[in-house]
Design an enzyme around this catalytic site. Structure first.
Site, PDB file in Angstrom:
ATOM      1  N   VAL A 162       0.808  -1.217   0.000  1.00 24.58           N
ATOM      2  CA  VAL A 162       0.000   0.000   0.000  1.00 24.58           C
ATOM      3  C   VAL A 162       0.846   1.274   0.000  1.00 24.58           C
ATOM      4  O   VAL A 162       0.317   2.364  -0.201  1.00 24.58           O
ATOM      5  CB  VAL A 162      -0.977  -0.018   1.198  1.00 24.58           C
ATOM      6  CG1 VAL A 162      -0.270   0.351   2.477  1.00 24.58           C
ATOM      7  CG2 VAL A 162      -2.175   0.873   0.955  1.00 24.58           C
ATOM      8  N   ASP A 163       2.149   1.142   0.196  1.00 22.94           N
ATOM      9  CA  ASP A 163       3.007   2.335   0.213  1.00 22.94           C
ATOM     10  C   ASP A 163       3.404   2.732  -1.210  1.00 22.94           C
ATOM     11  O   ASP A 163       4.580   2.845  -1.558  1.00 22.94           O
ATOM     12  CB  ASP A 163       4.239   2.110   1.090  1.00 22.94           C
ATOM     13  CG  ASP A 163       5.017   0.872   0.714  1.00 22.94           C
ATOM     14  OD1 ASP A 163       4.469   0.014  -0.022  1.00 22.94           O
ATOM     15  OD2 ASP A 163       6.165   0.742   1.150  1.00 22.94           O
ATOM     16  N   ALA A 184      11.673  -3.383 -10.411  1.00 23.68           N
ATOM     17  CA  ALA A 184      12.223  -2.217 -11.100  1.00 23.68           C
ATOM     18  C   ALA A 184      13.727  -2.066 -10.896  1.00 23.68           C
ATOM     19  O   ALA A 184      14.427  -1.553 -11.775  1.00 23.68           O
ATOM     20  CB  ALA A 184      11.495  -0.954 -10.627  1.00 23.68           C
ATOM     21  N   GLU A 252       9.241 -12.181  -0.189  1.00 23.35           N
ATOM     22  CA  GLU A 252       9.615 -11.990  -1.588  1.00 23.35           C
ATOM     23  C   GLU A 252      10.541 -13.103  -2.075  1.00 23.35           C
ATOM     24  O   GLU A 252      10.474 -13.511  -3.244  1.00 23.35           O
ATOM     25  CB  GLU A 252      10.283 -10.629  -1.770  1.00 23.35           C
ATOM     26  CG  GLU A 252      10.576 -10.287  -3.230  1.00 23.35           C
ATOM     27  CD  GLU A 252      10.967  -8.831  -3.401  1.00 23.35           C
ATOM     28  OE1 GLU A 252      10.060  -8.008  -3.634  1.00 23.35           O
ATOM     29  OE2 GLU A 252      12.175  -8.527  -3.288  1.00 23.35           O
TER      30      GLU A 252
END
Length: 303
Positions: A162-163, A184, A252
């Site tokens: 959400v950040d 990215a 992750e």
């Protein structure tokens, strides 16, 4: 044979070229900082997919009525406001919000613009002593949410950190059975720089080079595929805890292991979750989801 003085001359020139190069790099770094190296990184040719010939990802572009989210309350308002404008525009959306204090969300509701086709459903979750556990245990929370609610209301689910905030269309082109996102910071780096977990004791251990490095800030797909992903990651995390092991990048790392074993049917460009700190990249022309400025000293407090 060349005269000895000529050999010495060549050595002297070569040596001083190296010294000059080092000095030039030091000067450039002191003046431009990391921006110069990030710019140079953008010139590295991208790797290509090495999947065997004939392997086909399913494009999947089916529109569905409901899609979903998880929560970190510090950034929630900006996230939801921007999502109303850019995420699946024109279609109904349910936001499933995980929050440790329901009162926070009630106050936020008063500031959000009400929409008939956008619903918010909140779910209270327990606090954890460590932010790492907050991150890892979300896999279990998402899995249970899908079993108890999502599968009765939706065909697709997207899970977001959400950040971050939307600033470009994030539409039905992103839908597929299993959706992963290129990280990215890694998509232009050579594979030896990928930060897979290399501890053989961890369930997230990845011995091979893998395909790509995926970002856990965005993943999604059909509820069945996302449920399988989150359940698998949660089992791996629990196995690690029993061994007193923790994967290098927590959930992750487990997500990257999962996508190595179970290939995603759609891989999103980093434009779907971009960090402005990276700087210029010639292949990123539209940014659809942007990292918010991180304030880890605040957001990772657990007291």
């Amino acid at each position: 044979m060349a005269p000895r003085w000529l050999s010495y001359g060549r050595y002297f020139v070569t040596k001083h070229k190296c010294v000059s190069l080092v000095l030039a790099i030091i000067v450039i770094y002191s003046v431009m900082g990391l921006a110069f190296f990030r710019f140079m990184e953008g010139l590295i040719p991208m790797d290509v997919c090495h999947l065997s010939k004939g392997f086909k990802s399913k494009p999947g572009n089916h529109v569905d009525n409901y899609l979903d989210y998880w929560y970190l309350d510090m950034y929630l308002e900006n996230f939801l406001v921007s999502a109303d404008e850019y995420f699946m525009p024109g279609f109904p959306v349910i936001y499933y919000v995980f929050v440790d204090d329901l009162l926070k969300l009630e106050k936020l509701r008063l500031r959000l613009r009400p929409r008939a086709r956008r619903k918010i459903k909140e779910f209270k979750v327990e606090k954890h002593k460590r932010w790492q556990d907050i991150s890892m245990f979300r896999m279990r929370k998402i899995s249970r949410l899908i079993e108890d609610h999502v599968k009765h209301e939706a065909n697709y689910v997207f899970c977001f950190d959400v950040d971050q905030r939307f600033q470009g269309r994030f539409g039905t082109e992103a839908l597929s059975e299993s959706v992963a996102l290129l990280h990215a910071w890694f998509y232009r780096r050579p594979k030896f720089m990928y930060t897979y977990d290399r501890n053989p004791l961890s369930a997230a251990y990845l011995e091979s080079e893998g395909d790509f490095y995926y970002h856990a800030a965005v993943f999604g797909g059909t509820w069945q595929r996302v449920k399988n992903l989150t359940e698998t990651c949660d089992r791996g995390i629990m196995q690690d805890k029993q061994k007193n092991v923790e994967a290098v990048w927590h959930d992750e790392s487990h997500l990257n292991k999962y996508f190595w074993l179970h290939k995603p049917t759609k891989i999103l460009s980093p434009e779907y979750c971009w960090d402005p700190m990276i700087g210029w990249r010639r292949d990123i022309r539209v940014v659809r989801l942007l990292w918010a400025k991180k304030q880890y000293d605040i957001s990772r407090q657990t007291n």
